[in-house]
Design a protein around this motif. Structure first.
Motif, PDB file in Angstrom:
ATOM      1  N   VAL A 141       0.835  -1.215   0.000  1.00  0.00           N
ATOM      2  CA  VAL A 141       0.000   0.000   0.000  1.00  0.00           C
ATOM      3  C   VAL A 141       0.861   1.252   0.000  1.00  0.00           C
ATOM      4  O   VAL A 141       1.955   1.288   0.555  1.00  0.00           O
ATOM      5  N   ARG A 142       0.328   2.287  -0.642  1.00  0.00           N
ATOM      6  CA  ARG A 142       1.066   3.544  -0.710  1.00  0.00           C
ATOM      7  C   ARG A 142       0.515   4.591   0.251  1.00  0.00           C
ATOM      8  O   ARG A 142       1.255   5.398   0.800  1.00  0.00           O
ATOM      9  N   GLU A 143      -0.814   4.610   0.482  1.00  0.00           N
ATOM     10  CA  GLU A 143      -1.424   5.693   1.260  1.00  0.00           C
ATOM     11  C   GLU A 143      -2.755   5.237   1.842  1.00  0.00           C
ATOM     12  O   GLU A 143      -3.370   4.287   1.353  1.00  0.00           O
ATOM     13  N   PHE A 144      -3.191   5.976   2.876  1.00  0.00           N
ATOM     14  CA  PHE A 144      -4.449   5.654   3.566  1.00  0.00           C
ATOM     15  C   PHE A 144      -5.376   6.869   3.580  1.00  0.00           C
ATOM     16  O   PHE A 144      -4.927   8.002   3.724  1.00  0.00           O
ATOM     17  N   TYR A 145      -6.673   6.600   3.475  1.00  0.00           N
ATOM     18  CA  TYR A 145      -7.691   7.640   3.605  1.00  0.00           C
ATOM     19  C   TYR A 145      -8.721   7.182   4.623  1.00  0.00           C
ATOM     20  O   TYR A 145      -9.085   6.001   4.647  1.00  0.00           O
ATOM     21  N   PHE A 146      -9.198   8.134   5.430  1.00  0.00           N
ATOM     22  CA  PHE A 146     -10.197   7.821   6.452  1.00  0.00           C
ATOM     23  C   PHE A 146     -11.411   8.712   6.260  1.00  0.00           C
ATOM     24  O   PHE A 146     -11.292   9.930   6.152  1.00  0.00           O
ATOM     25  N   THR A 147     -12.580   8.061   6.244  1.00  0.00           N
ATOM     26  CA  THR A 147     -13.789   8.839   6.034  1.00  0.00           C
ATOM     27  C   THR A 147     -14.926   8.219   6.842  1.00  0.00           C
ATOM     28  O   THR A 147     -14.757   7.270   7.589  1.00  0.00           O
ATOM     29  N   GLY A 148     -16.121   8.754   6.659  1.00  0.00           N
ATOM     30  CA  GLY A 148     -17.306   8.223   7.327  1.00  0.00           C
ATOM     31  C   GLY A 148     -18.513   8.515   6.464  1.00  0.00           C
ATOM     32  O   GLY A 148     -18.404   8.469   5.243  1.00  0.00           O
ATOM     33  N   GLY A 149     -19.477   8.953   7.119  1.00  0.00           N
ATOM     34  CA  GLY A 149     -19.684   9.560   8.425  1.00  0.00           C
ATOM     35  C   GLY A 149     -18.586  10.571   8.779  1.00  0.00           C
ATOM     36  O   GLY A 149     -17.809  10.984   7.947  1.00  0.00           O
TER      37      GLY A 149
END
Lengths: 300, 307
Positions: A75-83
């Motif tokens: 993996v190169r990068e992470f994103y966090f979302t919701g909500g």
């Protein structure tokens, strides 16, 4: 997906949909707050709200399992979302765990960003060799325009959040959807950048995103029409590579989905682990039309 | 003229197309994006010679940003510098409509357009044809290390490999997929390096880039990345110097040196003005701070600049 299901989604029969290849797991998204949000924006494509528990919140232990797996897959990068991610009580430790492994971005409505939280985020950023980006949503130049979409009083709270982040030394990416029509043209864009400078962002960053005609937005404006489909479309190699589903996946508490957009559609759930989702996906959904035709990419 | 491998031979039956095997070396200089900065290129060649390298390689993007694009190309060709394509050479030799830099923001693309239109108009047709003959990748050995040189990343000519946005996991995958120990690239314009897997006797990479001009050293077996930066414009650090990298296979492991190049930047800026290039470009040359193509920067790299 069974053919009749595909036909139901597309409203057509005997139509061939293009497959998007999986070129490599560059981006892993986390639906870290599930579908719970302290706001109920009228354009939300997954209709998040305080009462929407369709998708559960993820705890740090669950996120950790996927962080480790994604690391083993390059993996190169992470994103966090919701909500709203900052409704998750473990959001800071989750971000810390992600930033040990790669760059991370949080998509937030900003209303829970206090001076203290901004300082915590700045400390996280300083402690990591990787970039931490805070992406903050705004939907208009004034309270009347913004609050009509995001809810009463939100404009002021968003501006306060921008101020807290700027004071802490963080430079958020401001996301504006095309619901804010003024931000689409170059003059409107320049005006918005100027407004952000006035708020203390001396080098404002702006991302304008097309709308997805799903969830609440389908009621606010319209749903996808029958002609908005990729049926019969031949994707070039470059077309396919530019789609986020060619290089990313979305992790939720209920498993791994093809992308951040289609988590309300069971046929978009590709497996329980990331590894088992590294395969082509048929672009049968009407939202795929938005990504292909308008070049939508949820990444910054 | 620097001693070069006299006849680099195509890698036979390679799984990776358009690669050239350039030979075996101990100490090599790598030049990143030149962006038509022929004055810095000239100085960098002199410096590399004085620093006793075995060979110099250029990793693409000879044009853009600066004045008189043919001058840098003529220096490269005249000195027999083995070179690979960057996105500029790919675009110029394909008669593409834009530079294929990989920007997404309108302001970034505005300045990229000015730069590309000028360079495309001012680059001689024979040079464009030559650019079309260049390989995409170079492979070589440095001591016992396998080396792969590319422009952006081995998988995409215009992929940006920034220090703060390239995870160790991703880097490890690139090294595995492309069967190399050291990956050498440019395209971002910012120099940095990182070693993976601590080795006995060597100082381990900690995920942070080596600082400007510092010597990074790693005991065997070194695996990692060296982004050699750019000769074309300063490194967004308030210094007018530009940079190249020397990589050496030493008895104590792999050594990396980022070399600052001082050159007549005032003359370059004056020539840019006469050529009608944007004042924002000249400001960068004169101050060392980037003024354009900033939106593509990750948060950390953006925060370290002035704009």
């Amino acid at each position: 997906m069974p053919l009749d299901e595909a036909s139901r989604l597309s409203g057509t029969t005997n139509i061939v949909f293009p497959d998007v290849p999986m070129l490599g797991l560059d981006t892993v998204w986390f639906q870290v707050a599930g579908s719970v949000c302290n706001l109920a924006c009228t354009h939300c494509f997954i209709s998040c709200s305080p009462d929407n528990h369709t998708h559960a919140m993820m705890d740090a232990a669950a996120v950790e399992i996927y962080l480790r797996e994604s690391e083993s897959l390059g993996v190169r990068e992470f994103y966090f979302t919701g909500g709203e991610p900052f409704l998750n009580p473990e959001m800071i430790p989750i971000l810390r765990a992600a930033l040990r492994r790669g760059p991370a971005t949080v998509l937030t409505n900003g209303t829970l960003i206090t001076a203290r939280r901004a300082a915590d985020l700045k400390a996280l950023s300083e402690d990591s060799a990787y970039s931490l980006d805070i992406r903050l949503s705004l939907d208009g130049f004034d309270a009347a325009a913004n609050d009509a979409i995001r809810g009463p009083g939100t404009f002021v709270r968003i501006l306060e959040a921008i101020g807290h982040l700027a004071a802490a030394g963080l430079n958020p990416v401001i996301t504006v959807t095309e619901a804010c029509e003024e931000a689409v043209g170059s003059a409107g864009r320049a005006r918005l950048l100027g407004r952000l400078r006035d708020l203390g962002l001396d080098r404002p960053r702006l991302k304008v995103m097309p709308l997805l005609l799903l969830g609440a937005e389908a009621g606010r404006t319209r749903a996808y029409g029958k002609e908005e489909t990729l049926a019969g479309t031949e994707l070039t190699e470059a077309d396919a590579a530019s789609l986020q589903c060619a290089s990313g996946r979305m992790v939720t508490a209920e498993g791994v989905y093809v992308c951040p957009i289609l988590i309300d559609f069971p046929e978009a759930r590709m497996g329980s682990t990331l590894a088992e989702t590294l395969r082509p996906f048929p672009l049968r959904h009407r939202a795929c039309h938005t990504c292909h035709v308008q070049g939508l990419n949820c990444r910054t | 003229m620097l001693p070069q491998d006299p006849s680099p031979s195509p890698l036979p039956a390679s799984a990776f197309p358009r690669e050239l095997f350039a030979g075996a070396y101990r100490r090599v200089a790598f030049f990143g994006g030149i962006y038509s900065n022929y004055l810095a290129l000239d100085r960098a060649l002199d410096l590399a010679r004085s620093l006793k390298v075995d060979a110099v390689f250029a990793l693409g993007d000879f044009g853009a940003f600066g004045p008189h694009p043919d001058r840098a190309v003529e220096i490269l060709r005249g000195n027999g510098i083995v070179s690979i394509q960057g996105n500029y050479e790919e675009a110029l030799s394909d008669a593409a409509e834009d530079c294929r830099c990989g920007y997404v923001d309108p302001r970034d693309n505005h300045y990229a357009r000015l730069s590309f239109d000028y360079t495309a108009a001012k680059t001689a047709a024979p040079h464009k044809a030559w650019m079309g003959t260049l390989p995409r990748h170079l492979r070589m050995t440095l001591g016992d290390r396998r080396v792969l040189c590319c422009h952006g990343s081995p998988r995409r000519i215009n992929e940006f490999l920034w220090a703060s946005a390239t995870s160790d996991a991703f880097l490890r995958k690139l090294l595995d997929d492309y069967q190399t120990d050291l990956l050498i690239c440019t395209h971002t314009g910012l120099h940095w390096s990182r070693f993976l897997e601590p080795a006995s006797g060597g100082s381990a990479g900690d995920g942070r880039p080596a600082g400007n001009g510092l010597l990074a050293r790693h005991g065997r077996p070194a695996r990692g990345i060296i982004n050699v930066g750019a000769l074309g414009r300063p490194a967004n650090n308030g210094r007018t110097d530009v940079w190249f990298a020397i990589v050496e296979a030493g008895d104590d492991g792999t050594r990396i040196e980022f070399v600052p190049v001082a050159y007549d930047h005032a003359r370059l800026a004056a020539e840019m003005e006469r050529e009608g290039l944007p004042p924002e470009f000249r400001e960068t040359i004169l101050t060392g701070w980037w003024t354009t193509c900033l939106e593509i920067l990750p948060a950390k790299e953006r925060a370290s600049g002035r704009y």
